[in-house]
Scaffold this motif. Structure first.
Motif, PDB file in Angstrom:
ATOM      1  N   THR A 112       5.362  -0.744 -13.051  1.00  2.77           N
ATOM      2  CA  THR A 112       4.147  -0.817 -12.228  1.00  2.77           C
ATOM      3  C   THR A 112       4.316  -1.869 -11.148  1.00  2.77           C
ATOM      4  N   ARG A 113       3.741  -1.585 -10.005  1.00  2.72           N
ATOM      5  CA  ARG A 113       3.715  -2.565  -8.903  1.00  2.72           C
ATOM      6  C   ARG A 113       2.296  -2.597  -8.351  1.00  2.72           C
ATOM      7  N   TYR A 114       1.791  -3.764  -8.195  1.00  6.72           N
ATOM      8  CA  TYR A 114       0.433  -3.899  -7.678  1.00  6.72           C
ATOM      9  C   TYR A 114       0.404  -4.966  -6.601  1.00  6.72           C
ATOM     10  N   ARG A 115      -0.191  -4.592  -5.459  1.00 12.29           N
ATOM     11  CA  ARG A 115      -0.269  -5.556  -4.358  1.00 12.29           C
ATOM     12  C   ARG A 115      -1.621  -6.263  -4.403  1.00 12.29           C
ATOM     13  N   PHE A 116      -1.567  -7.591  -4.445  1.00  9.30           N
ATOM     14  CA  PHE A 116      -2.781  -8.390  -4.334  1.00  9.30           C
ATOM     15  C   PHE A 116      -2.867  -8.828  -2.876  1.00  9.30           C
ATOM     16  N   GLY A 117      -3.798  -8.306  -2.154  1.00 11.90           N
ATOM     17  CA  GLY A 117      -3.944  -8.725  -0.768  1.00 11.90           C
ATOM     18  C   GLY A 117      -2.712  -8.404   0.041  1.00 11.90           C
ATOM     19  N   VAL A 136      10.589  13.388 -19.313  1.00 18.41           N
ATOM     20  CA  VAL A 136       9.257  13.504 -18.705  1.00 18.41           C
ATOM     21  C   VAL A 136       9.096  12.336 -17.736  1.00 18.41           C
ATOM     22  N   PHE A 137       8.655  12.634 -16.541  1.00 20.94           N
ATOM     23  CA  PHE A 137       8.593  11.605 -15.500  1.00 20.94           C
ATOM     24  C   PHE A 137       7.303  11.780 -14.712  1.00 20.94           C
ATOM     25  N   VAL A 138       6.543  10.716 -14.586  1.00 18.54           N
ATOM     26  CA  VAL A 138       5.329  10.732 -13.766  1.00 18.54           C
ATOM     27  C   VAL A 138       5.387   9.528 -12.838  1.00 18.54           C
ATOM     28  N   LYS A 139       5.220   9.805 -11.544  1.00 15.43           N
ATOM     29  CA  LYS A 139       5.345   8.724 -10.555  1.00 15.43           C
ATOM     30  C   LYS A 139       4.109   8.710  -9.668  1.00 15.43           C
ATOM     31  N   LYS A 140       3.585   7.529  -9.456  1.00 14.83           N
ATOM     32  CA  LYS A 140       2.433   7.369  -8.575  1.00 14.83           C
ATOM     33  C   LYS A 140       2.903   6.637  -7.329  1.00 14.83           C
ATOM     34  N   LYS A 141       2.521   7.195  -6.152  1.00 21.55           N
ATOM     35  CA  LYS A 141       3.128   6.677  -4.934  1.00 21.55           C
ATOM     36  C   LYS A 141       2.175   5.892  -4.051  1.00 21.55           C
ATOM     37  N   ASP A 142       1.007   5.587  -4.567  1.00 20.31           N
ATOM     38  CA  ASP A 142       0.057   4.803  -3.789  1.00 20.31           C
ATOM     39  C   ASP A 142       0.695   3.483  -3.345  1.00 20.31           C
ATOM     40  N   SER A 143       0.333   3.003  -2.189  1.00 17.85           N
ATOM     41  CA  SER A 143       0.984   1.790  -1.691  1.00 17.85           C
ATOM     42  C   SER A 143       0.460   0.522  -2.367  1.00 17.85           C
ATOM     43  N   ARG A 144      -0.772   0.572  -2.840  1.00 17.53           N
ATOM     44  CA  ARG A 144      -1.335  -0.643  -3.441  1.00 17.53           C
ATOM     45  C   ARG A 144      -0.964  -0.749  -4.919  1.00 17.53           C
ATOM     46  N   PHE A 145      -1.107   0.352  -5.593  1.00 17.24           N
ATOM     47  CA  PHE A 145      -0.738   0.361  -7.008  1.00 17.24           C
ATOM     48  C   PHE A 145       0.164   1.559  -7.238  1.00 17.24           C
ATOM     49  N   ASN A 146       1.406   1.298  -7.525  1.00 18.10           N
ATOM     50  CA  ASN A 146       2.336   2.415  -7.720  1.00 18.10           C
ATOM     51  C   ASN A 146       3.285   2.109  -8.861  1.00 18.10           C
ATOM     52  N   GLY A 147       4.101   3.079  -9.182  1.00 18.21           N
ATOM     53  CA  GLY A 147       5.052   2.895 -10.281  1.00 18.21           C
ATOM     54  C   GLY A 147       5.353   4.215 -10.936  1.00 18.21           C
ATOM     55  N   TRP A 148       5.959   4.154 -12.092  1.00 19.13           N
ATOM     56  CA  TRP A 148       6.258   5.403 -12.792  1.00 19.13           C
ATOM     57  C   TRP A 148       6.338   5.185 -14.295  1.00 19.13           C
ATOM     58  N   VAL A 149       6.226   6.288 -14.984  1.00 15.70           N
ATOM     59  CA  VAL A 149       6.380   6.311 -16.432  1.00 15.70           C
ATOM     60  C   VAL A 149       7.454   7.331 -16.747  1.00 15.70           C
ATOM     61  N   SER A 150       8.365   6.954 -17.605  1.00 10.37           N
ATOM     62  CA  SER A 150       9.477   7.846 -17.912  1.00 10.37           C
ATOM     63  C   SER A 150       9.691   7.876 -19.423  1.00 10.37           C
ATOM     64  N   THR A 183       3.203  -5.694   4.166  1.00  8.63           N
ATOM     65  CA  THR A 183       1.982  -5.839   3.384  1.00  8.63           C
ATOM     66  C   THR A 183       0.713  -5.594   4.188  1.00  8.63           C
ATOM     67  N   GLU A 184       0.807  -5.466   5.498  1.00  3.85           N
ATOM     68  CA  GLU A 184      -0.388  -5.168   6.264  1.00  3.85           C
ATOM     69  C   GLU A 184      -0.964  -3.799   5.882  1.00  3.85           C
ATOM     70  N   LEU A 185      -0.184  -3.019   5.162  1.00  6.91           N
ATOM     71  CA  LEU A 185      -0.672  -1.715   4.739  1.00  6.91           C
ATOM     72  C   LEU A 185      -1.640  -1.831   3.575  1.00  6.91           C
ATOM     73  N   ASP A 186      -2.038  -3.044   3.352  1.00  8.69           N
ATOM     74  CA  ASP A 186      -2.875  -3.379   2.213  1.00  8.69           C
ATOM     75  C   ASP A 186      -3.962  -2.362   1.885  1.00  8.69           C
ATOM     76  N   GLU A 187      -4.725  -1.982   2.864  1.00 13.63           N
ATOM     77  CA  GLU A 187      -5.887  -1.139   2.581  1.00 13.63           C
ATOM     78  C   GLU A 187      -5.647   0.322   2.930  1.00 13.63           C
ATOM     79  N   VAL A 188      -4.419   0.678   3.097  1.00 11.80           N
ATOM     80  CA  VAL A 188      -4.132   2.038   3.536  1.00 11.80           C
ATOM     81  C   VAL A 188      -3.452   2.813   2.418  1.00 11.80           C
ATOM     82  N   ILE A 189      -3.932   3.992   2.182  1.00  7.95           N
ATOM     83  CA  ILE A 189      -3.260   4.847   1.211  1.00  7.95           C
ATOM     84  C   ILE A 189      -2.210   5.665   1.953  1.00  7.95           C
ATOM     85  N   ILE A 190      -0.975   5.553   1.541  1.00 10.83           N
ATOM     86  CA  ILE A 190       0.056   6.382   2.159  1.00 10.83           C
ATOM     87  C   ILE A 190       0.091   7.706   1.420  1.00 10.83           C
ATOM     88  N   ARG A 191      -0.058   8.768   2.142  1.00 15.17           N
ATOM     89  CA  ARG A 191      -0.021  10.078   1.509  1.00 15.17           C
ATOM     90  C   ARG A 191       1.329  10.716   1.812  1.00 15.17           C
TER      91      ARG A 191
END
Lengths: 347, 800
Positions: free
Chosen positions: B681-686, B628-642, B121-129
């Protein structure tokens, strides 16, 4: 037999927050097919065939009645061409003469001509060989599982014990013709609508003890005296298959592993050679016969063995609390006028 | 927002600065200077490894930013790149792990390894590309779920469920809550080959499907092949679910313990002999009875249930080029109904395999597999008491070679030989029982397969993977084959003879050629077109007319009456990467065509039946749809829609009325659910808290509904005349979970709490609908809801 036990057992996989509730669901396309309900046996008649129509899946008040068929012509023909005409009675019942009975070695066909002229035929049904007699009816007290230490359901299981003929395929069907009991000073004779089937495939030639009924203690029937009258029919494999599917459908109670309900095929079909019939709505015109017109029900020819027995009330380990009744006897459903003969003679 | 951008900038600058400070030379000249370097381009290879466990990471992405080229790791975690002399910044990412970046100076061919750590979780403020993986990934029709992403989904009863997680992916549906059976692109539950470390499992569920049979704490990842299935897999028609174990660390011990409401589990792994032999063990046990006792329903209140499972994986690194592994999976379920019936079933799967790297290009694997499934039903009903025992024994030998002559080619070839024995059931009766003991004859067969698979990178734009499998099935004696009057419908009354076969006599033989093809055409760096084709032959069939896998299910081998199911599947999809790989999107269509699909006569009696062929029907099937599949890979808010549109239809037209379904017209299969939508959906709080939600919406499954009622012998029945003519109501459900990791220096307190609510708004989804005439009410449909209320759970996991 134990298929049902398995079904019940697997139902327990509804472990946590299961619920069963009525559901509003659009029914499949409605249709009003003919229903044939009846059979003949080797006992003297009269034997009745009831003709009705498929009804709405609704209460009587909402038009859910299975409308009975009036003014039909109903015939039973044996393999020699001897025709017996059934006489129309009330509520769609058509009955044979009292002298009529099925004879061993004979085959019978049911023919129905509805009031508008549609003709239906059963396939030929042969009276099975003489079946075994019921040696005895065994009774056993059964207390159903309960999460409440005080309140529970209980009743009597009834077993038929008989010698199955060896080295032949035998198929059985049981019904309880009636139960006669005394409650609150009144006597009652009421039908028991249960049905049980068995194939001897796994018990060929054995002395079979088969559970055929469960009479629940409703606080009335086991008050003082009760007599049951059981019919054990020897039936064809086709009739067994039909009744097995009926029994299976009646046993569906919402288990999550319930098999899908099946279409129960009748042994009666619309006469494919009839061509066309007069159109009742357009005089002078004709309607073509629909070969896919479905018929529900079955015309059976069975061998019957009957046995009656009193249920010994001393085997009831824990009786349910008696339900009192304030009405006079003659206002109660299935009331008998006075003590039945069987109670006086003791069977 | 500006602060956010600044943080990203600072991070990138920091990363760049850090990396330029640590330049790694590759392929430098040896110290003696005698070795002459070959001319460029050079091969840069290596492996990506989990730093904690030492396991290779499959499917990790290696991406070179400036050149916008990349690749992914294979089954052994290995990768290869062809590069010219110069500086490159390699970024390596894998779902659930921290991204690692290294700058290399390529002077010649050489190796570089990446050690990835769990994403924390220390990756809190980092966007993983991450790189545009869906575009560059060569494999078509394959989905990989890492166990870390499965564990982040809201669990049921505190148990992360491997198989139910798959149902959130496009093209996969499940029948309902109490079902481990799942359907892939319109296929039946028995058309899924579920492999535990390579061993097939025949009942992958606990407690009739409430929990799947896999302890998530010991699993590395789960791969689902739903199209263009590689030729090294065979035997089932629709999909392969390949579940791999975590490997015990060769250097140090670690593990985890999870305490839940209805079950607890653990896993531990470490060296037995350091750098030589490691072990990974896991176990799970249930204590659900306290929950059963809370039930108001008497039958459930008086029922008893339990299950356990255990896993062992032993790894022996003989030398850097040779390794032997042994794995064992054992599970046991016991269930006693309040009445007289109890059920038990066991799975045992053992695998031993030897992997040898013969050279840098060639490796070989030899494996021996045994899967043993046994089920027992005990009934203590007076006069008809019995034990019914059934089972399947599946023994396999396998040999496969992998040849990688260079970066652009990978060839696999080999074969499998399987001996399978199916015991439909033996009825053992009690002393008082009037039932006659009975033993339905076992079936046994030999199934073999030879395969060849070639993955070929034709150019930078085109990857092709093609293969072929030859499968051969021999049904062997002892066997008794019934014959029937061909002029009449197949029934026991129309049986005219029987042929008996002695032990190992050939009863029936089938064989088939199964081509496979996957094509990936990169239209540009962010867009690719993928096409797939596979043919699968299936020689074993699950004979059940229920919707879920259960101990009363029967497995049946192909015979002269039940021919092999042959399934052809065609797929075509467009895969797009957006926002520099942050978002993956795809749309994929498919069409499947079945021969010899198995269905059942109305009211079929399948139980302990020695003439099963009289109850079964075969016909044609087809399924088609798009995903149809859309996936968001951001570390803070990620998930997918299918979203999946899928139809699954059958057509059975026999020569007789009772061997024809719905007048020989196409009708929906039991698992035809056209519309399926899921959103995760997954969302990291802090730094310490994650919230996950899962929303699923789908069409209700087909149901045979009555057009009216009829009365027979005083009893009311539904008038059914069309199989699967109606549908149960639509299904929807929302699950929510909150994961919280306590920031404590003490390991016992620094665990992770998971609070989850399954079905949070208490939707009473119909599992099934039945029609009943009850006293005091008109005959009407009733809905059975398995979990018709919010179902909360709490679990606590600590790692050491």
């Amino acid at each position: 037999m134990y298929i049902k036990n398995i079904g019940l057992g697997i139902a327990c996989s509804i472990l946590f927050a299961t619920c069963i509730e009525p559901l509003e669901l659009e029914a499949d396309q409605e249709f009003f097919s003919l229903i044939v309900d009846g059979f003949i046996t080797n006992e003297p008649g009269p034997h009745s065939i009831r003709l009705t129509e498929v009804g709405n899946f609704a209460s009587l008040r909402d038009g859910g009645l299975n409308q009975w068929e009036e003014n039909a012509q109903v015939y039973i023909t044996d393999q020699d061409g001897n025709v017996t005409t059934l006489i129309e009675g009330d509520f769609g019942f058509y009955s044979t003469p009292s002298t009529f009975k099925a004879e061993f070695g004979n085959s019978y066909t049911l023919e129905i001509i509805r009031s508008h002229g549609e003709r239906y035929l059963s396939n030929s049904q042969t009276l099975p060989n003489e079946g075994p007699v019921i040696d005895s009816l065994l009774m056993s007290f059964k207390k159903l599982p309960s999460s409440d230490p005080v309140a529970f359901e209980s009743g009597i299981e009834i077993f038929s014990q008989f010698q199955d003929p060896a080295e032949e395929d035998n198929f059985y069907l049981w019904t309880i013709n009636r139960e006669i009991f005394q409650a609150d000073g009144c006597f009652f004779s009421q039908p028991v609508e249960q049905l049980k089937t068995l194939s001897d495939a796994r018990q060929d030639g054995e002395i079979i003890t088969e559970k055929i009924m469960f009479l629940q203690d409703d606080g009335r029937r086991f008050q003082s005296k009760i007599y049951v009258d059981v019919s054990q029919y020897s039936v064809s494999s086709e009739a067994f298959e039909f009744h097995r599917l009926v029994e299976s459908q009646l046993s569906v109670e919402g288990d999550i592993f319930d098999p899908p309900v099946g279409i129960i095929s009748s042994n009666i079909i619309r006469d494919p050679n009839q061509g066309s019939i007069p159109d009742p709505d357009h005089p002078g015109e004709t309607l073509n016969v629909d070969p896919n017109d479905i018929v529900f029900g079955y015309f059976g020819v069975y061998n019957v063995a009957k046995k009656g027995s009193f249920i010994p009330l001393e085997i009831i380990e824990e009786k349910q609390r008696a339900i009192g009744n304030s009405k006079p006897c003659n206002e109660l459903l299935f009331n008998l006028d006075g003590e039945p003969e069987i109670f006086k003679t003791g069977g | 927002m500006k602060l956010f951008d600044l943080l990203i900038l600072l991070f990138v600058v920091h990363l760049s600065f850090a990396q330029t400070q640590r330049m790694i030379p590759i392929g430098y000249h040896s110290a003696d200077g005698l070795k002459e370097q070959a001319p460029p381009p050079y091969e840069v290879s290596g492996r990506v490894i989990d730093v904690a466990t030492g396991e290779p990471l499959v499917g990790a992405n290696i991406y070179i930013e400036r050149q916008e080229i990349g690749t992914s790791t294979d089954e052994s975690g290995a990768f290869k790149l062809i590069l010219y002399t110069g500086f490159y910044k390699l970024r390596v990412s894998s779902t659930g792990y921290e991204t690692d970046t290294k700058t290399i100076n390529v002077l010649g061919s050489g190796k570089i390894n990446f050690l990835l750590t769990d994403e924390i979780t220390e990756l809190d403020e980092v966007i993983i590309r991450e790189s545009n993986t869906n575009v560059i990934n060569r494999e078509v029709g394959k989905e990989v779920l890492s166990i870390s992403s499965i564990k982040e989904l809201p669990p049921i009863g505190g148990e992360a469920d491997v198989l139910k997680s798959l149902a959130l992916l496009p093209g996969v549906i499940i029948a309902g809550e109490a079902s481990s059976g799942f359907n892939v692109r319109g296929g039946g539950a028995d058309q899924n080959l579920i492999l535990m470390d390579g061993a097939p499992l025949y009942n992958p569920s606990h407690m009739f499907g409430f929990f799947s049979a896999f302890n998530p704490n010991i699993i590395r990842d789960v791969s689902l092949y739903k199209g263009a299935i590689p030729s090294n897999y065979g035997g089932r028609g629709s999909s392969v679910v390949d579940i791999t174990y975590k490997k015990g660390n060769f250097d140090h011990w670690n593990g985890d313990v999870t305490l839940g409401m209805v079950s607890s589990k653990f896993s531990a792994g470490g060296p037995i002999i350091r750098d030589k032999i490691s072990v990974m063990i896991g176990g799970r046990g249930s204590y659900v009875n306290w929950l059963l006792k809370q039930a108001g329903d008497a039958d459930i209140h008086n029922s008893r249930a339990s299950f356990y499972d255990g896993n062992v994986l032993l790894s022996y690194a003989i030398n850097p080029r040779n390794e032997i592994e042994y794995s064992l999976y054992q599970s046991d379920d016991s269930f006693r109904f309040a009445g007289d019936t109890s059920y038990q079933w066991q799975n045992r799967a053992q695998v031993i395999k030897w992997t040898s790297t013969l050279s840098d290009q060639l490796s070989v694997r030899v494996s021996a597999i045994q899967s043993d499934y046994e089920a027992t039903i005990k009934d203590n009903t007076r006069f008809t008491d019995f034990d019914l025992e059934s089972g399947i024994l599946d023994n396999q030998l396998g040999l496969d070679f992998t040849l990688k002559p260079n970066e652009r080619h990978t060839l696999k070839m080999g074969g499998q030989m399987k001996w399978i024995k199916v015991d439909p059931g033996a009825l053992i009766t009690g002393e008082e029982s009037t039932l006659a003991p009975e033993d339905i004859m076992s079936e046994k067969a030999q199934e073999s397969g030879l395969f060849f698979q070639h993955n070929f990178e034709i150019s930078e734009k085109i990857d092709i993977s093609y293969g072929i499998r030859w499968s051969n099935f021999r049904l062997l004696g002892p066997n008794s084959l019934n014959s029937y009057n061909p002029e009449l419908q197949r029934s026991i009354e129309n049986k005219i003879g029987q042929t008996d076969f002695s032990n190992n006599d050939l009863v029936k033989k089938y064989s088939g050629i199964e081509p496979r093809l996957a094509l990936n055409y990169k239209l540009n760096q962010d867009l690719s077109l993928k096409a797939g084709y596979n043919r699968m032959n299936q020689y074993i069939h699950q004979v059940s007319n229920t919707t879920s896998i259960s101990p009363v299910d029967i497995w049946k081998l192909s015979d002269p009456f039940i021919k092999p199911e042959i399934i052809d599947q065609y797929s075509l999809g467009l895969f797009k990467s957006l926002d520099q790989g942050q978002i993956e999107a795809s749309i994929e269509g498919y069409y499947k065509d079945w021969d010899n699909v198995v269905d059942y006569k109305d009211g079929a009696d399948l139980f302990l039946n020695d003439h099963l062929e009289t109850e079964l029907l075969t016909g044609d099937g087809k399924s088609y749809g798009f995903e149809v599949f859309v996936k968001k890979k951001d570390s803070r808010f990620n998930g997918w829609v299918s979203y999946t549109f899928s139809r699954s239809l059958r057509k059975i037209e026999g020569p007789f009325k009772l061997e024809t379904v719905n007048r020989g017209e196409w009708y929906p299969s039991n698992f035809d659910k056209p519309h399926n939508f899921s959103m995760v959906t997954r969302y990291r709080f802090g730094a310490y808290t994650t919230m996950s939600t899962v929303l699923t919406v789908s069409t209700g499954r087909p149901l045979t509904t009555p057009g009216g009622k009829w009365t027979y012998q005083g009893q009311v029945l539904g008038a059914f005349n069309e199989r699967n003519g109606g549908r149960i109501p639509d299904y929807h459900r929302l699950d929510v979970s909150l994961q919280f990791k306590w920031p404590s220096p003490h390991k016992l307190l620094a665990g992770q709490w998971t609070l989850a609510v399954y079905n949070i708004y208490g939707r009473e989804n119909a599992f099934s609908v039945f029609f009943k005439d009850t006293f005091g009410a008109p005959p009407q449909p009733f809905r059975v809801s398995v979990i018709g209320a919010p179902f909360p759970s709490l679990s606590y996991e600590i790692t050491f």
